[in-house]
Design a protein around this motif. Structure first.
Motif, mmCIF file in Angstrom:
data_model
loop_
_atom_site.group_PDB
_atom_site.id
_atom_site.type_symbol
_atom_site.label_atom_id
_atom_site.label_comp_id
_atom_site.label_asym_id
_atom_site.label_seq_id
_atom_site.Cartn_x
_atom_site.Cartn_y
_atom_site.Cartn_z
ATOM 1 N N PHE A 55 6.880 -3.688 6.914
ATOM 2 C CA PHE A 55 6.539 -2.993 5.675
ATOM 3 C C PHE A 55 7.092 -1.571 5.682
ATOM 4 N N CYS A 59 9.860 -0.039 3.002
ATOM 5 C CA CYS A 59 9.572 1.170 2.217
ATOM 6 C C CYS A 59 10.598 2.260 2.488
ATOM 7 N N ILE A 72 7.085 2.662 -6.821
ATOM 8 C CA ILE A 72 6.973 1.204 -6.880
ATOM 9 C C ILE A 72 7.203 0.686 -8.296
ATOM 10 N N TYR A 92 -1.922 -1.182 -9.572
ATOM 11 C CA TYR A 92 -1.817 -0.053 -8.647
ATOM 12 C C TYR A 92 -2.720 1.083 -9.115
ATOM 13 N N LEU A 205 -1.323 0.091 4.401
ATOM 14 C CA LEU A 205 -0.529 0.234 3.179
ATOM 15 C C LEU A 205 -0.480 1.686 2.719
ATOM 16 N N GLU A 208 4.840 3.618 0.603
ATOM 17 C CA GLU A 208 5.610 3.791 -0.632
ATOM 18 C C GLU A 208 5.062 4.887 -1.531
ATOM 19 N N TYR A 372 2.138 -5.188 -4.244
ATOM 20 C CA TYR A 372 3.010 -5.213 -3.078
ATOM 21 C C TYR A 372 3.803 -6.521 -2.987
ATOM 22 N N MET A 375 6.663 -5.774 -5.078
ATOM 23 C CA MET A 375 7.575 -4.862 -4.391
ATOM 24 C C MET A 375 8.447 -5.609 -3.380
ATOM 25 N N CYS A 409 5.786 -10.013 5.253
ATOM 26 C CA CYS A 409 4.886 -9.186 4.440
ATOM 27 C C CYS A 409 4.243 -10.004 3.327
#
Length: 457
Positions: A55, A59, A72, A92, A205, A208, A372, A375, A409
């Motif tokens: 991850f 990023c 993102i 988000y 997390l 990003e 995510y 993403m 991921c």
């Protein structure tokens, strides 16, 4: 107010490292992980290899290859269009609006433990509302000023984790381990760990997040990968050592998700007047870190939401920026209103601060994890359709390694989402399931409304 304000270049490498540490290093994640018992140490190592490192690399590549304001949101928009990007950004943003109450309930619970043991739930809710609006105020000042909240919060977090780790060393010498760490006890145990494994992933997390303010960075192409790898090394080391430290002090079954931090500090240092003063100082520092957590995530998520709104994919009110500062005042104020409503509603629905914290945490986590997945898919698509785009940093190992990293991921995130909704042996948490469904429906309605009214006065 304007939606075309100029953004000042203010974020340096140091600021980005501290911002990321502030976003990801969470004391509540430490308590939740330690609740699993000795096997949590193995889970940190396993999930670090299977998720944290891949991850972080993804990023780093996206952040330096596509340094666009909105982070993102911009990445998913470039890969799949504005509609899918706005769906991800809604999740988000609304996750943060719901999670901020959870973290400020944690603040209120620790405050009550330290200073007011009889503080009622109503007063704790009121404290959470006050903190929410102070966080809103911090979001509407420039990053040149506002960045000091996460910067100071990150430094204090590291100090607290180091204090816990050092204290654990002395405690082990005097009293031994409350939870023995042996090969047998540290073996991963799925049945007892399933509830808290997603909390470990949740605590990994946020790499990003700093990219949401790319327009405010001095040199994102150079600094984003460096910031991610420096902060990532600090974070995973402190999480693993901090978990061992908590396990040294408190039997796993007695760790309180809200009060475990102060319990641990008091056990390590509270035996003398000087030690009690140290516990008090560290406890006050912990309170500030809970506040800074909310401010840090709001800064990133509000900037992503403002970018989506300014492109007509979310309601225009979210895109309102201060004409001079370029800060997302519309998104910040609306987040404050949603957070306040959540605090009031959940105050009537939960019997204790630990119950309230976990119910808020589980619901917001599911919403949080969904973007995510988008993403990761955006990363894979941009690698394929925009292969010649300059990438100052690339996930090493070629296209095969990039696909493997994203695939790992995606799988780990999917398992985590499922385990937040379903607990083996207990079944689905239908309140969380229902809340997620309702939130997604509201988001789709909001997005369609924004699209329908795009370009109108």
């Amino acid at each position: 107010m304007s939606d075309t304000a100029t953004h000042t270049k203010t974020l340096k490498l140091r600021d980005m490292v501290l911002f990321t540490v502030s976003a990801i290093l969470l004391a509540d994640t430490l308590a939740a992980a330690a609740s699993v018992g000795a096997s949590s140490v193995s889970w940190w190592l396993i999930l670090g290899v299977l998720f944290f490192v891949p991850f972080a690399m993804i990023c780093a590549e996206m952040g330096c290859a596509y340094p666009e304001q909105g982070g993102i949101y911009a990445w998913i928009r470039d890969a799949f269009g504005g509609r899918w990007a706005s769906r991800a950004t809604w999740c988000y943003w609304v996750n943060t609006a719901v999670w901020i109450p959870a973290i400020y309930i944690l603040f209120a619970g620790v405050y009550a433990q330290m200073f007011a043991p009889d503080l009622s739930m109503a007063w704790q809710i009121g404290m959470g509302i006050l903190l929410t609006w102070i966080a809103v105020a911090m979001n509407v000042v420039t990053l040149d000023l506002g960045k000091w909240v996460p910067n100071i919060g990150a430094i204090i977090k590291v100090a607290i984790f180091v204090a816990i780790i050092v204290g654990a060393g002395f405690h082990i010498l005097d009293s031994g381990m409350a939870n023995p760490l042996t090969f047998e006890t540290m073996k991963p145990d799925w049945s007892s760990s399933a509830q808290y494994i997603p909390a470990i992933i949740y605590g990994m997390l946020g790499f990003e997040l700093v990219s949401a303010g790319s327009d405010e960075m001095k040199d994102p192409a150079r600094d984003v990968p460096r910031a991610i790898f420096i902060s990532g090394t600090i974070i995973i080391a402190l999480y693993i050592l901090g978990t061992i430290a908590v396990l040294a002090a408190i039997p796993a079954g007695e760790i309180n998700l809200v009060e475990g931090l102060i319990d641990t500090l008091d056990l390590f240092f509270g035996g003398s007047a000087l030690g009690s003063a140290l516990v008090l100082g560290l406890g006050i520092g912990a309170l500030f870190t809970f506040f800074s957590n909310g401010v840090t995530w709001a800064m990133g998520c509000n900037r992503a939401a403002a970018e989506a709104a300014q492109e007509g994919e979310l309601p225009r009110v979210l895109g309102i920026e201060d004409a001079k500062r370029g800060t997302p005042i519309g998104a910040a104020v609306l987040m404050g209103l949603v957070s306040t409503l959540c605090l009031v509603l959940y105050g009537f629905m939960s019997g204790s601060n630990e119950d309230l914290f976990w119910s808020l945490f589980a619901f917001s986590a599911v919403i949080f994890l969904l973007p995510y997945q988008g993403m990761m898919l955006a990363f894979l698509k941009m690698r394929r359709v925009d292969a010649d785009h300059p990438r100052p940093y690339r996930v090493p190992g070629g296209s095969g390694a990039a696909r493997l990293a994203a695939g790992l991921c995606i799988v780990v995130l999917a398992i985590s989402i499922f385990l937040f909704l379903y607990t083996p042996g207990a079944g689905f948490d239908w309140a969380v399931v229902g809340g997620v469904i309702v939130t997604l429906i509201i988001g789709e309605t909001v997005i369609r409304f924004a699209t329908k009214h795009r370009g109108t006065a």
